[in-house]
Enzyme design. Structure first.
Site, PDB file in Angstrom:
ATOM      1  CG  HIS A 109      -1.933  -1.021   1.322  1.00 11.17           C
ATOM      2  ND1 HIS A 109      -2.757  -1.336   0.270  1.00 11.17           N
ATOM      3  CD2 HIS A 109      -2.317  -1.823   2.341  1.00 11.17           C
ATOM      4  CE1 HIS A 109      -3.599  -2.307   0.642  1.00 11.17           C
ATOM      5  NE2 HIS A 109      -3.339  -2.618   1.893  1.00 11.17           N
ATOM      6  CE  LYS A 264     -24.761  -3.644   0.736  1.00  8.77           C
ATOM      7  NZ  LYS A 264     -25.502  -2.386   0.546  1.00  8.77           N
ATOM      8  N   GLY A 265     -18.956  -5.724  -2.381  1.00  7.13           N
ATOM      9  CA  GLY A 265     -18.305  -5.777  -3.689  1.00  7.13           C
ATOM     10  C   GLY A 265     -19.095  -5.077  -4.782  1.00  7.13           C
TER      11      GLY A 265
HETATM   12  P1  A3P Z   1     -16.894  -3.327  -0.083  1.00 10.88           P
HETATM   13  O1  A3P Z   1     -16.561  -3.066   1.354  1.00 10.88           O
HETATM   14  O2  A3P Z   1     -17.407  -2.098  -0.772  1.00 10.88           O
HETATM   15  O3  A3P Z   1     -17.780  -4.491  -0.283  1.00 10.88           O
HETATM   16  P2  A3P Z   1      -9.452  -4.552  -0.319  1.00 10.88           P
HETATM   17  O4  A3P Z   1      -9.342  -5.913  -0.896  1.00 10.88           O
HETATM   18  O5  A3P Z   1      -8.529  -3.561  -0.967  1.00 10.88           O
HETATM   19  O6  A3P Z   1      -9.398  -4.563   1.155  1.00 10.88           O
HETATM   20  O7  A3P Z   1     -10.905  -4.012  -0.739  1.00 10.88           O
HETATM   21  C1  A3P Z   1     -12.056  -4.557  -0.139  1.00 10.88           C
HETATM   22  C2  A3P Z   1     -13.251  -4.262  -1.026  1.00 10.88           C
HETATM   23  O8  A3P Z   1     -13.199  -5.097  -2.192  1.00 10.88           O
HETATM   24  C3  A3P Z   1     -14.549  -4.596  -0.310  1.00 10.88           C
HETATM   25  O9  A3P Z   1     -15.511  -3.689  -0.834  1.00 10.88           O
HETATM   26  C4  A3P Z   1     -14.774  -6.021  -0.779  1.00 10.88           C
HETATM   27  O10 A3P Z   1     -16.104  -6.470  -0.645  1.00 10.88           O
HETATM   28  C5  A3P Z   1     -14.361  -5.932  -2.231  1.00 10.88           C
HETATM   29  N1  A3P Z   1     -13.987  -7.224  -2.820  1.00 10.88           N
HETATM   30  C6  A3P Z   1     -13.344  -8.256  -2.216  1.00 10.88           C
HETATM   31  N2  A3P Z   1     -13.184  -9.274  -3.083  1.00 10.88           N
HETATM   32  C7  A3P Z   1     -13.744  -8.895  -4.244  1.00 10.88           C
HETATM   33  C8  A3P Z   1     -13.918  -9.543  -5.511  1.00 10.88           C
HETATM   34  N3  A3P Z   1     -13.466 -10.776  -5.724  1.00 10.88           N
HETATM   35  N4  A3P Z   1     -14.534  -8.845  -6.489  1.00 10.88           N
HETATM   36  C9  A3P Z   1     -14.987  -7.600  -6.268  1.00 10.88           C
HETATM   37  N5  A3P Z   1     -14.870  -6.934  -5.084  1.00 10.88           N
HETATM   38  C10 A3P Z   1     -14.259  -7.578  -4.080  1.00 10.88           C
END
Ligand code: A3P
Length: 301
Positions: A109, A264-265
């Site tokens: 990050h 939620k994604g």
């Molecule tokens: P939301 O909280 O809006 O649902 P990171 O991986 O950088 O921590 O980001 C997390 C976000 O990505 C979360 O968003 C999560 O639900 C979403 N996410 C995780 N896996 C995913 C996937 N396979 N496809 C799309 N979104 C995903």
């Protein structure tokens, strides 16, 4: 425990990461074949790590029923350089890293200027993902409260947004994090590929192929007609990943529950959380910070 942030090299570094980040900067030796998945937290890191791993290893794990992504979380397969180096035994860690199967894939990050020289100077490649700051903030707020309600110093959502807008959030300011990679992707398009969560979600096939081309392993026509691209998209889809046993329980990195990585994604969930005043506040600062850069987010209009 309360999470503290330190302003370090022009970004806000979580206290839990300082030692790991310093050691990473000091000791990590990139190889030309390395791939770095870079992101601002909560922008789709888990997803892009899975996609990148699946693209690079598609010949090793061609049949989908025994794919490592079905039995391991993508953060386990693609470790984060920001805390690999936390703690002692740096020497052991370095020897483990140098023996990893190539191409090695890592996450970070860190803002671009803080990446170690060897990443910048080697031929390794960086794939960066960002997400509209509205959804990123909501995702961060909910995740942070779930993993550790004390980490936010018991702020209200409005107060947390206030900090976010001031740039005070782990690895923030978010605009600096994005713009650093955005500028590099324009200056050196063979080195940095800049992706947006929204675009990846809407045109997964197109961007999957784009990532593979960027990583010098484009899909062949035969692979496409055999459904290889489709299978990777499915394997890494939100529904599949969220419902895997391996992602439903257990922890990753610093005792964070894996299940909280999948909420939620969706695109645009922020409308369910933002008041008009919050919307105006974030819109204004996005406009100010991104104006003239060429970077913009449709969902923020
Ligand atoms: P939301 O909280 O809006 O649902 P990171 O991986 O950088 O921590 O980001 C997390 C976000 O990505 C979360 O968003 C999560 O639900 C979403 N996410 C995780 N896996 C995913 C996937 N396979 N496809 C799309 N979104 C995903």
């Amino acid at each position: 425990a309360v999470q503290h942030l330190y302003l370090f090299q022009h970004f806000w570094c979580p206290s839990t990461h300082i030692q790991g980040v310093i050691n990473f900067q000091k000791h990590f030796q990139a190889k030309d074949s390395d791939v770095i998945v870079a992101s601002f937290p909560k922008s789709g890191t888990t997803w892009l790590k899975a996609l990148t791993f699946a693209i690079l290893n598609r010949q090793r794990f061609s049949s989908s029923h025994n794919h490592p992504l079905l039995t391991s979380n993508s953060h386990e397969l693609v470790p984060s350089l920001d805390f690999i180096f936390h703690g002692d035994n740096i020497h052991d860690k370095l020897s483990h890293l140098s023996n990893m199967t190539e191409p090695r894939v890592f996450g970070t990050h860190l803002p671009f200027p803080s990446l170690p020289k060897s990443i910048k100077e080697s031929s390794c490649k960086i794939v960066y993902i960002c997400r509209n700051p509205f959804d990123t903030f909501v995702s961060f707020w909910i995740f942070a409260n779930k993993i550790n309600p004390h980490s936010l110093h018991q702020l209200t959502m409005e107060e947390a947004l206030e900090n976010f807008c001031k740039g005070i959030v782990g690895f923030g300011p978010i605009w600096d994090n994005m713009l650093g990679y955005w500028k590099e992707s324009i200056a050196t398009p063979n080195k940095v590929l800049f992706l947006k969560y929204e675009e990846l979600k809407e045109e997964a096939n197109f961007y999957l192929k784009r990532v593979a081309e960027f990583l010098d392993c484009p899909f062949t026509e035969e692979e496409e007609s055999n459904g290889v691209t489709e299978n990777i998209i499915k394997l890494c889809s939100f529904e599949i990943m969220k419902n895997l046993e391996v992602n439903k329980s257990g922890t990753f990195s610093r005792n964070m529950e894996k299940k909280y990585l999948f909420r939620k994604g969706e695109i645009g969930d922020w409308v369910n959380y933002f008041s008009p005043a919050m919307k105006e506040k974030l819109s204004k600062i996005i406009e100010e910070k991104l104006s003239g850069s060429g970077l913009s987010f449709e969902t923020c209009l």
